[in-house]
Design a protein around this motif. Structure first.
Motif, mmCIF file in Angstrom:
data_model
loop_
_atom_site.group_PDB
_atom_site.id
_atom_site.type_symbol
_atom_site.label_atom_id
_atom_site.label_comp_id
_atom_site.label_asym_id
_atom_site.label_seq_id
_atom_site.Cartn_x
_atom_site.Cartn_y
_atom_site.Cartn_z
ATOM 1 N N ASP A 122 12.681 8.833 -70.304
ATOM 2 C CA ASP A 122 13.850 8.631 -71.167
ATOM 3 C C ASP A 122 13.842 7.173 -71.618
ATOM 4 O OD1 ASP A 122 16.270 8.785 -72.482
ATOM 5 O OD2 ASP A 122 17.485 8.824 -70.663
ATOM 6 N N GLY A 123 13.097 6.888 -72.694
ATOM 7 C CA GLY A 123 12.934 5.513 -73.161
ATOM 8 C C GLY A 123 12.209 4.702 -72.111
ATOM 9 N N PRO A 124 12.781 3.566 -71.678
ATOM 10 C CA PRO A 124 12.130 2.743 -70.664
ATOM 11 C C PRO A 124 12.355 3.243 -69.230
ATOM 12 C CG PRO A 124 14.153 1.700 -71.351
ATOM 13 C CD PRO A 124 13.977 2.925 -72.230
ATOM 14 N N THR A 125 13.024 4.386 -69.107
ATOM 15 C CA THR A 125 13.383 4.902 -67.785
ATOM 16 C C THR A 125 12.526 6.109 -67.415
ATOM 17 O OG1 THR A 125 15.662 4.184 -68.122
ATOM 18 C CG2 THR A 125 15.285 5.798 -66.391
ATOM 19 N N LEU A 126 12.028 6.091 -66.187
ATOM 20 C CA LEU A 126 11.352 7.251 -65.608
ATOM 21 C C LEU A 126 12.318 7.858 -64.599
ATOM 22 C CD1 LEU A 126 7.802 5.796 -64.904
ATOM 23 C CD2 LEU A 126 8.458 7.357 -66.732
ATOM 24 N N TYR A 146 2.280 3.426 -64.194
ATOM 25 C CA TYR A 146 1.272 2.562 -64.812
ATOM 26 C C TYR A 146 1.055 2.915 -66.279
ATOM 27 C CZ TYR A 146 0.263 0.240 -60.450
ATOM 28 O OH TYR A 146 0.373 -0.510 -59.320
ATOM 29 N N ASP A 147 1.088 4.191 -66.621
ATOM 30 C CA ASP A 147 0.996 4.597 -68.035
ATOM 31 C C ASP A 147 2.164 4.020 -68.822
ATOM 32 O OD1 ASP A 147 -1.318 5.998 -67.557
ATOM 33 O OD2 ASP A 147 -0.361 7.976 -67.561
ATOM 34 N N HIS A 148 3.339 4.058 -68.224
ATOM 35 C CA HIS A 148 4.546 3.544 -68.882
ATOM 36 C C HIS A 148 4.458 2.026 -69.061
ATOM 37 C CE1 HIS A 148 8.376 4.938 -70.368
ATOM 38 N NE2 HIS A 148 8.951 3.849 -69.894
ATOM 39 N N LEU A 149 3.965 1.325 -68.061
ATOM 40 C CA LEU A 149 3.820 -0.119 -68.152
ATOM 41 C C LEU A 149 2.814 -0.508 -69.230
ATOM 42 C CD1 LEU A 149 3.862 -1.197 -64.395
ATOM 43 C CD2 LEU A 149 5.534 -1.837 -66.140
ATOM 44 N N HIS A 161 4.252 0.409 -73.069
ATOM 45 C CA HIS A 161 5.510 -0.149 -73.570
ATOM 46 C C HIS A 161 5.547 -1.658 -73.341
ATOM 47 C CE1 HIS A 161 6.479 4.096 -72.886
ATOM 48 N NE2 HIS A 161 7.321 3.949 -73.885
ATOM 49 N N ASP A 162 6.242 -2.339 -74.209
ATOM 50 C CA ASP A 162 6.423 -3.775 -74.058
ATOM 51 C C ASP A 162 7.735 -4.111 -73.383
ATOM 52 O OD1 ASP A 162 4.010 -4.529 -75.190
ATOM 53 O OD2 ASP A 162 4.828 -4.515 -77.218
ATOM 54 N N GLU A 163 8.415 -3.105 -72.868
ATOM 55 C CA GLU A 163 9.718 -3.335 -72.251
ATOM 56 C C GLU A 163 9.644 -3.106 -70.749
ATOM 57 O OE1 GLU A 163 12.188 -0.756 -74.492
ATOM 58 O OE2 GLU A 163 10.994 0.984 -74.077
ATOM 59 N N ASP A 164 10.681 -3.539 -70.068
ATOM 60 C CA ASP A 164 10.750 -3.352 -68.626
ATOM 61 C C ASP A 164 10.925 -1.874 -68.301
ATOM 62 O OD1 ASP A 164 10.514 -6.083 -68.382
ATOM 63 O OD2 ASP A 164 12.660 -6.417 -68.225
ATOM 64 N N VAL A 165 10.593 -1.517 -67.080
ATOM 65 C CA VAL A 165 10.645 -0.124 -66.655
ATOM 66 C C VAL A 165 11.724 0.045 -65.592
ATOM 67 C CG1 VAL A 165 9.353 1.740 -65.540
ATOM 68 C CG2 VAL A 165 8.196 0.215 -67.146
ATOM 69 N N SER A 172 5.291 -7.347 -62.541
ATOM 70 C CA SER A 172 5.589 -8.775 -62.576
ATOM 71 C C SER A 172 4.392 -9.573 -63.078
ATOM 72 C CB SER A 172 5.994 -9.239 -61.180
ATOM 73 O OG SER A 172 6.249 -10.609 -61.170
ATOM 74 N N ARG A 173 3.215 -9.203 -62.642
ATOM 75 C CA ARG A 173 1.994 -9.894 -63.087
ATOM 76 C C ARG A 173 1.787 -9.768 -64.588
ATOM 77 N NH1 ARG A 173 -1.681 -7.660 -58.308
ATOM 78 N NH2 ARG A 173 -1.067 -9.141 -56.709
ATOM 79 N N SER A 174 2.241 -8.664 -65.164
ATOM 80 C CA SER A 174 2.061 -8.452 -66.601
ATOM 81 C C SER A 174 3.290 -8.897 -67.404
ATOM 82 C CB SER A 174 1.734 -6.988 -66.886
ATOM 83 O OG SER A 174 2.800 -6.149 -66.523
ATOM 84 N N GLY A 175 4.218 -9.595 -66.730
ATOM 85 C CA GLY A 175 5.373 -10.142 -67.423
ATOM 86 C C GLY A 175 6.534 -9.182 -67.608
ATOM 87 N N HIS A 176 6.556 -8.112 -66.834
ATOM 88 C CA HIS A 176 7.618 -7.114 -66.924
ATOM 89 C C HIS A 176 8.388 -7.047 -65.609
ATOM 90 C CE1 HIS A 176 6.077 -5.608 -70.710
ATOM 91 N NE2 HIS A 176 4.882 -5.512 -70.168
ATOM 92 N N HIS A 177 9.478 -6.288 -65.632
ATOM 93 C CA HIS A 177 10.247 -6.011 -64.418
ATOM 94 C C HIS A 177 10.246 -4.508 -64.189
ATOM 95 C CE1 HIS A 177 11.981 -9.999 -65.220
ATOM 96 N NE2 HIS A 177 12.102 -10.043 -63.904
ATOM 97 N N LEU A 178 10.198 -4.129 -62.947
ATOM 98 C CA LEU A 178 10.388 -2.740 -62.560
ATOM 99 C C LEU A 178 11.623 -2.722 -61.682
ATOM 100 C CD1 LEU A 178 7.829 -0.105 -61.695
ATOM 101 C CD2 LEU A 178 9.758 -0.416 -60.157
ATOM 102 N N THR A 179 12.610 -1.948 -62.086
ATOM 103 C CA THR A 179 13.880 -1.888 -61.368
ATOM 104 C C THR A 179 14.115 -0.470 -60.877
ATOM 105 O OG1 THR A 179 14.753 -3.596 -62.841
ATOM 106 C CG2 THR A 179 16.350 -2.359 -61.556
ATOM 107 N N LEU A 180 14.611 -0.345 -59.664
ATOM 108 C CA LEU A 180 14.968 0.954 -59.108
ATOM 109 C C LEU A 180 16.449 1.194 -59.347
ATOM 110 C CD1 LEU A 180 13.118 0.829 -55.679
ATOM 111 C CD2 LEU A 180 12.257 1.567 -57.908
ATOM 112 N N ARG A 181 16.774 2.383 -59.833
ATOM 113 C CA ARG A 181 18.160 2.765 -60.106
ATOM 114 C C ARG A 181 18.485 4.022 -59.310
ATOM 115 N NH1 ARG A 181 18.999 3.728 -66.137
ATOM 116 N NH2 ARG A 181 19.281 1.476 -66.122
#
Length: 102
Positions: free
Chosen positions: A6-10, A29-32, A35-39, A65-74
């Motif tokens: 759902d957009g940037p959300t899995l 990893y496919d999502h990262l 997309h150029d946005e955080d996941v 983080s290494r690729s300049g993104h954030h992964l957040t758990l919701r």
């Protein structure tokens, strides 16, 4: 394990354990890469989680983080939060704060 994008959300639904880690890892990893946005990984529909699954999320957080993104758990329920604290992976992953109820 069902994974809904759902957009940037899995959104994960089902048991997140050793049997589903490969599928979830690939989706993150496919999502990262795509997309150029955080996941955001939404765990609201996850009732059962094991240490192997949480390690996948911890490694994916580091990779993001290494690729300049954030992964957040919701939507981390009590079982997920308990495992994050027991494993001390709570120090590695970013957990979205629950909205304060009125």
């Amino acid at each position: 394990m069902d994974i809904i994008t759902d957009g940037p959300t899995l959104v994960l639904v089902g048991d997140f354990d050793v049997r589903s880690t490969m599928q979830v890892r690939a989706a993150i990893y496919d999502h990262l890469e795509g997309h150029d946005e955080d996941v955001v990984v939404d765990l609201t529909g996850v009732d059962v989680v094991d240490l192997t699954a949480l390690k996948v999320l911890a490694v994916a957080t580091r990779q993001a983080s290494r690729s300049g993104h954030h992964l957040t758990l919701r939507g981390c329920g009590p079982a997920v939060r308990r495992m994050l604290h027991l494993s001390r992976l709570i120090r590695v992953v970013e957990v979205e704060r629950a909205a304060a109820s009125a």
